[in-house]
Design a protein around this motif. Sequence first.
Motif: not given
Length: 511
Positions: A27-32, A118-120, A181-182
Motif C-alpha cells: 500500500a505504501a509502495l503504491l501510495a494507497v 490498485v487499492a485491492y 513501508g513507512r
Amino acid sequence: MSTHRWAWPVSGLVAGLAGLATSYFVAALLAVRDTPVVAVAETVIQLSPGTLVEWGIQQLGVWDKPVLIVGILVVLALAFAAIGALAARWRWAALVGWVLLAGIGVAAVAVQDAVPPVAYVPLVVGFITWVATLELLTRRFRDEPATTAPTGEVAAAGSRRGFVLGASTVAVLAVGLTGLGRVVGRGRRNVEEARALLRLPGVSEPRVPHAARIGLAGVSPWQTSEEDFYLIHTAITLPTIEPDKWRLRIHGLVENEVVLNYQDLVDHRLTEAWVTLNCVSNPVGGNLIGNAWWSGVRLAELLERAGVLPEADAVLQTSEDGWTCGTPLAALTDDRDAMLALAMNGRPLPIEHGFPVRTIVPGLYGFVSATKWVVDLEVTRFDRIEAYWTGKGWAEQAPVRLASRIDVPRSGDDVPAGAVRVGGVAWAQQVGISGVEVSVDGGAWLPVEIASPPTDDTWVQWAGSVPMEPGAHVLRVRATSKAGEVQTGVERDVVPDGATGWHTVEITAEG
C-alpha cells in the motif's frame, strides 16, 4: 502433531502478521491511503451508531482512533491464532478463514468512495502471504512422523528449534517490512515539504486586536494556535494531497460545472477573517472550540461562477477520505465569509487541519460545514442527500448555539476568599455577545466586563470579580447575545444539534 500443538496457533499469528506487513508495504509502495486495517477501521466508524461514535469522542478524545486500531489488531491476532489452530486438523478450514478475513478487507475497501483498482492489490498480496507463510511454517509438522523413540524425540526437538527459527525469521522480516513501508510511504513528507515551500500572496500575518483581549491570566488566548486547535475527523490515515494534484469539482444543480486547481485559488482574490470553529460534540464548558485567522476564497463567488439553479437549497461537501456534510446553500452565498481556506493563522493549512484546502463557514457547527481536504461540492437539495453525521441521528441544519465557559478558576481550584477574579469566553456567531453574567451559589446574576473583538464571528473574552466567603462555592456563567437572547440553563445533550446549559465550576475559597 500433538507435540507441536502450541506451534499451530503461533504459526497462524506469525502468518497473519506477515500478511499485514506485506499489505502495508505494498500500500505504501503504491501510495494507497486505505491500507486494509485502515479501511476496516474507517468502515467501523461509518457503520457505528451515532451514540457510540459520540461516546468515543467524549470519553477518548484524540485517542479514539488509536484505540480502535489497537482493538482491530487484537481481534485480528486472535483470528490469526484461531486459523492456525484450525489448520492442525483441517487445512481447508484455515483457507476458509483467510478467505473470510480477506473478504472483510475487500468489502471495507469497496465501500470507500472513488476507490481505484490498485487499492485491492495490497489485499491480494496480504492474502497470498497468509496462505503461503502458514503452509511454510507448518509443513514440517505435517511431514513429521509420529514416534516416541529417542531418535524421534531428537528429531522433534530439532523440528521445534527449526520452527522457532523460522517463525522468528518471518516475524523479524514482517517488522522490517513494516518499517520499510513507512520509509517508502513518504507521501506525508512530500506534502510537508511542498507545504513548507508554499508562498501564498495575499495571505497576511494575524494581528490580535488589543480590544479583543481581556487581560486576565488563564483565560483562553483569543487566537488559538495550530497546535492547540481541536481536532475532530473520521479519517484513520490523514489524506496527504500535494497542492499541484488537488482538484475541486463544483457540480449538480448548476448551469456550468466548475473544476478548480490549487493555483486557481491562489490566483483568485482572497478574503481573510477571524472565525471561531465549534464542534457539535463540544459539551457545556468543553474545549472543542478554537479561534483562528483564516485566509481563502469566498464560496459565494465560486458558486456564482457556476450559476446555481433556483431549486437548489444545499451543498453536499465531500472530503478526500469520503466524509460528507450537507450545508445550507444560503450560508455559502450570503455576506458571511464562507470560504475555501488555504491558510490558518497566516500559514498554509496544517495537514491535520485540511491541507491543501478546507471549507470554513461562520455560524455553523463543523459537522454541517467544515470539510477538511475538500474535493467535491455538489449543489443539490436537502431532500435528496444524507450526509455522514445526519445519517447517524444528528440534525440536518445546525447553527452554533449561544454559549459561554469559565476558564478561571477551574473546578477543584482553591482561591483566596474575598474578591475572586473570574473569566472565560462566550460566543454567539453571526450575532455577537452583548453581555456576560456570573452567579455564585445560585445567587443573583452579576455582570462582568467583556472584550470587544472586531467581528461577531468569534468568541469573546470576559472577566470580572465576585465576592466569596470562605468555604465551598458553585460558580455559574451565562451570556446574552446582541439579539437579546439569554443563554438557557436547560441542560441538553450534544445530539442532535449542540449542547445547552450553564457551565458550572466548584471551587473552595480559603480565608
